[in-house]
Design a protein around this motif. Structure first.
Motif, PDB file in Angstrom:
ATOM      1  N   UNK A 147      -5.917 -10.980  12.826  1.00 15.74           N
ATOM      2  CA  UNK A 147      -6.105  -9.531  13.029  1.00 15.74           C
ATOM      3  C   UNK A 147      -4.982  -8.743  12.371  1.00 15.74           C
ATOM      4  N   UNK A 148      -5.170  -7.422  12.311  1.00 14.59           N
ATOM      5  CA  UNK A 148      -4.114  -6.525  11.873  1.00 14.59           C
ATOM      6  C   UNK A 148      -3.834  -6.562  10.383  1.00 14.59           C
ATOM      7  N   UNK A 149      -4.859  -6.519   9.577  1.00 15.38           N
ATOM      8  CA  UNK A 149      -4.681  -6.591   8.123  1.00 15.38           C
ATOM      9  C   UNK A 149      -3.870  -5.411   7.588  1.00 15.38           C
ATOM     10  N   UNK A 150      -2.863  -5.707   6.780  1.00 19.83           N
ATOM     11  CA  UNK A 150      -2.050  -4.687   6.102  1.00 19.83           C
ATOM     12  C   UNK A 150      -1.882  -5.126   4.661  1.00 19.83           C
ATOM     13  N   UNK A 151      -2.136  -4.208   3.727  1.00 22.12           N
ATOM     14  CA  UNK A 151      -1.981  -4.535   2.314  1.00 22.12           C
ATOM     15  C   UNK A 151      -0.800  -3.765   1.746  1.00 22.12           C
ATOM     16  N   UNK A 152       0.054  -4.480   1.009  1.00 19.60           N
ATOM     17  CA  UNK A 152       1.196  -3.875   0.335  1.00 19.60           C
ATOM     18  C   UNK A 152       0.942  -3.994  -1.167  1.00 19.60           C
ATOM     19  N   UNK A 153       0.825  -2.855  -1.829  1.00 11.68           N
ATOM     20  CA  UNK A 153       0.632  -2.834  -3.273  1.00 11.68           C
ATOM     21  C   UNK A 153       1.996  -2.742  -3.939  1.00 11.68           C
ATOM     22  N   UNK A 154       2.298  -3.699  -4.804  1.00  9.96           N
ATOM     23  CA  UNK A 154       3.564  -3.715  -5.527  1.00  9.96           C
ATOM     24  C   UNK A 154       3.354  -3.026  -6.872  1.00  9.96           C
ATOM     25  N   UNK A 167       0.025   0.520   1.901  1.00 11.54           N
ATOM     26  CA  UNK A 167       1.332   0.972   1.477  1.00 11.54           C
ATOM     27  C   UNK A 167       1.600   0.545   0.053  1.00 11.54           C
ATOM     28  N   UNK A 168       2.439   1.320  -0.615  1.00  7.70           N
ATOM     29  CA  UNK A 168       2.876   1.009  -1.977  1.00  7.70           C
ATOM     30  C   UNK A 168       4.392   0.866  -1.955  1.00  7.70           C
ATOM     31  N   UNK A 169       4.884  -0.051  -2.751  1.00 10.76           N
ATOM     32  CA  UNK A 169       6.323  -0.204  -2.894  1.00 10.76           C
ATOM     33  C   UNK A 169       6.633  -0.577  -4.332  1.00 10.76           C
ATOM     34  N   UNK A 170       7.827  -0.224  -4.773  1.00  9.12           N
ATOM     35  CA  UNK A 170       8.247  -0.538  -6.128  1.00  9.12           C
ATOM     36  C   UNK A 170       8.770  -1.962  -6.182  1.00  9.12           C
ATOM     37  N   UNK A 171       8.464  -2.666  -7.265  1.00 10.22           N
ATOM     38  CA  UNK A 171       8.893  -4.044  -7.449  1.00 10.22           C
ATOM     39  C   UNK A 171      10.392  -4.176  -7.169  1.00 10.22           C
ATOM     40  N   UNK A 172      10.741  -5.199  -6.399  1.00  8.92           N
ATOM     41  CA  UNK A 172      12.134  -5.454  -6.049  1.00  8.92           C
ATOM     42  C   UNK A 172      12.537  -4.850  -4.720  1.00  8.92           C
ATOM     43  N   UNK A 173      11.670  -4.055  -4.120  1.00  4.82           N
ATOM     44  CA  UNK A 173      11.978  -3.402  -2.857  1.00  4.82           C
ATOM     45  C   UNK A 173      11.513  -4.205  -1.656  1.00  4.82           C
ATOM     46  N   UNK A 174      11.500  -3.548  -0.518  1.00  6.43           N
ATOM     47  CA  UNK A 174      11.073  -4.171   0.731  1.00  6.43           C
ATOM     48  C   UNK A 174      10.300  -3.147   1.543  1.00  6.43           C
ATOM     49  N   UNK A 175       9.498  -3.635   2.460  1.00  2.44           N
ATOM     50  CA  UNK A 175       8.732  -2.774   3.354  1.00  2.44           C
ATOM     51  C   UNK A 175       8.735  -3.418   4.740  1.00  2.44           C
ATOM     52  N   UNK A 176       8.627  -2.600   5.769  1.00  4.92           N
ATOM     53  CA  UNK A 176       8.637  -3.089   7.139  1.00  4.92           C
ATOM     54  C   UNK A 176       7.217  -3.089   7.695  1.00  4.92           C
ATOM     55  N   UNK A 177       6.809  -4.219   8.229  1.00  2.13           N
ATOM     56  CA  UNK A 177       5.534  -4.318   8.944  1.00  2.13           C
ATOM     57  C   UNK A 177       5.858  -4.152  10.422  1.00  2.13           C
ATOM     58  N   UNK A 178       5.261  -3.180  11.082  1.00  2.33           N
ATOM     59  CA  UNK A 178       5.567  -2.915  12.484  1.00  2.33           C
ATOM     60  C   UNK A 178       4.296  -2.928  13.317  1.00  2.33           C
ATOM     61  N   UNK A 179       4.470  -3.167  14.599  1.00  5.37           N
ATOM     62  CA  UNK A 179       3.321  -3.164  15.493  1.00  5.37           C
ATOM     63  C   UNK A 179       3.733  -3.398  16.927  1.00  5.37           C
ATOM     64  N   UNK A 180       2.731  -3.630  17.761  1.00  9.46           N
ATOM     65  CA  UNK A 180       2.935  -3.829  19.187  1.00  9.46           C
ATOM     66  C   UNK A 180       2.090  -5.023  19.626  1.00  9.46           C
ATOM     67  N   UNK A 181       2.731  -5.979  20.278  1.00  5.23           N
ATOM     68  CA  UNK A 181       2.047  -7.160  20.806  1.00  5.23           C
ATOM     69  C   UNK A 181       2.150  -7.149  22.326  1.00  5.23           C
ATOM     70  N   UNK A 182       1.015  -7.167  23.006  1.00  2.90           N
ATOM     71  CA  UNK A 182       1.009  -7.199  24.465  1.00  2.90           C
ATOM     72  C   UNK A 182       0.210  -8.411  24.929  1.00  2.90           C
ATOM     73  N   UNK A 183       0.828  -9.231  25.753  1.00  7.73           N
ATOM     74  CA  UNK A 183       0.141 -10.375  26.335  1.00  7.73           C
ATOM     75  C   UNK A 183      -0.066 -11.540  25.394  1.00  7.73           C
TER      76      UNK A 183
END
Length: 157
Positions: A67-74, A1-17
């Protein structure tokens, strides 16, 4: 994902057990570090808002499991305004000496650099004189974990 400096992003997922799952962050140029604990809803879904200042990788941590690597490019935030005296604006984050280019849209859809400068102590920049008719943008390349940013197009009639 990419976001503009000063913003925010949501990391979402599902955890079972799994309970006690944390988030780790690795900002550009730094090591992995704890960045909080997830609080999933009753069905296991989670959402965590992050506001990185530089490009950052995130992962889940649970005991020895990663696990679950997510990269946010600012991306740099670039403002630009056209006036009777020229084109001026600012780049965020504030960092003196950021390379800034005035680019013009070409008939083939490419962008040609017409002039360049660097930001001052407050990350402001300017190009004197009104450009010839056409469509322009400003491209700023801060580095240090912040990706190049572009201004909105400027049209000179």
């Amino acid at each position: 994902r990419r976001m503009t400096y000063g913003g925010a992003v949501s990391l979402t997922g599902l955890l079972l057990g799994a309970t006690g799952v944390g988030v780790e962050a690795k900002p550009f140029g730094l090591d992995w570090a704890a960045a909080g604990t997830l609080k999933p809803s009753g069905d296991g879904r989670f959402s965590d808002i992050v506001r990185p200042r530089v490009s950052t990788s995130y992962r889940l941590s649970w005991g020895n499991v990663r696990a679950g690597l997510a990269k946010v490019t600012v991306v740099a935030r670039v403002s630009a305004a056209l006036s009777a005296t020229g084109v001026s604006g600012a780049v965020r984050p504030v960092d003196p000496g950021i390379f800034v280019e005035l680019q013009q849209l070409q008939p083939d859809g490419s962008w040609a650099t017409r002039s360049s400068t660097t930001t001052d102590g407050s990350s402001s920049w300017s190009f004197a004189g009104t450009p010839s008719p056409g469509t322009y943008r400003i491209r700023a390349t801060p580095g240090g974990g912040v990706a190049p940013g572009l201004s909105a197009p400027l049209t000179v009639s």
